[in-house]
Write a protein that holds these residues in place. Sequence first.
Motif: not given
Length: 314
Positions: A73-85, A129-138
């Motif tokens: 899950g490193f990939g979606p974590t890094a990308v998801g929180y790049l956008v979310q953060g 969270d709107i941007a984060l949700c798909p990556l967090e689900a993945t």
Amino acid sequence: MATPADVPNFKPIDYVKFFGAGALAATLTHGAATPIDVIKTRIQVDDAMKGLNMLKAGRSIIASEGPRALLTGFGPTAVGYLVQGGGKFAGYEFFKKKFIELSGGPEKATNNRTAIYLGASATAEFFADIALCPLEATRIRLVSQRGFASGLVPGFRRLAREEGFRGFYSGFVPLLFKQVPYAVGQFSVHEAAVEMIYRAMGPERKARMTHLESTGVELTSGVVAGVAAAVLSHPADTLLSAMNKGAGDPKQGATSKLFSLAREFGPKRLLLTGLGPRVLMTCGLVAGQFVIYAQCKALVGAPPGVEIHKEDKL
């Protein structure tokens, strides 16, 4: 008397700098915490690991799946929180400024500062969270369902193919229950802790602070805020992990499933299972984010946020 005109006029480039600093802070810290998050998630959703502490659960995962499993899950974590953060930090600066203006300026806003911190952090987190949700689900599918996919892109494609929009956003409501309290604890408690430290110092001592001392203030207040963020968000974090694994009645909507699982899990499992690793992880995340955010803002020449602390000693 202070008026809305006394509030700094941030330009679009300033918000770009806020976004970039927040994005870097979040993706670096969350990416580094991936092994802890994998262990925490598995303790929450894997019945075979119930009752195990963080160390024992980590050893069990490595023994059965190898060390690389801790980076699942490193990939979606890094990308998801790049956008979310980026969205969260820039959004907090934006909404905090707007709420201060609506209050009549920094002087008047000081008396309502807690409400402003709460409102700004919650609003910023909602949009992030709107941007984060798909990556967090993945991410959670990759962590909780062994063999789901080999990485971010394959996992994202499989989820899109098999479940589409519903699969990506089925956990949006519980994500809000998790992330909004997290953000509220993170920013509001951080602001309160910084205020208490500065109040203890006094204005003269604060004015003479070195760069190292400023970093120490961010680190200390970040650790305190991290505990609050972890405790406030932990119940929904447990439910979100279970829901993305497929737990609950598939015929139920997300909100109904959330409350059904809450009744099924019970208070002890919701409040305590996996809380230790989560507190440890979150303290590091939050403290690290505030330190990195402050450093990045200084490096790119971003303006300071609007300050409405009440630092006179009571």
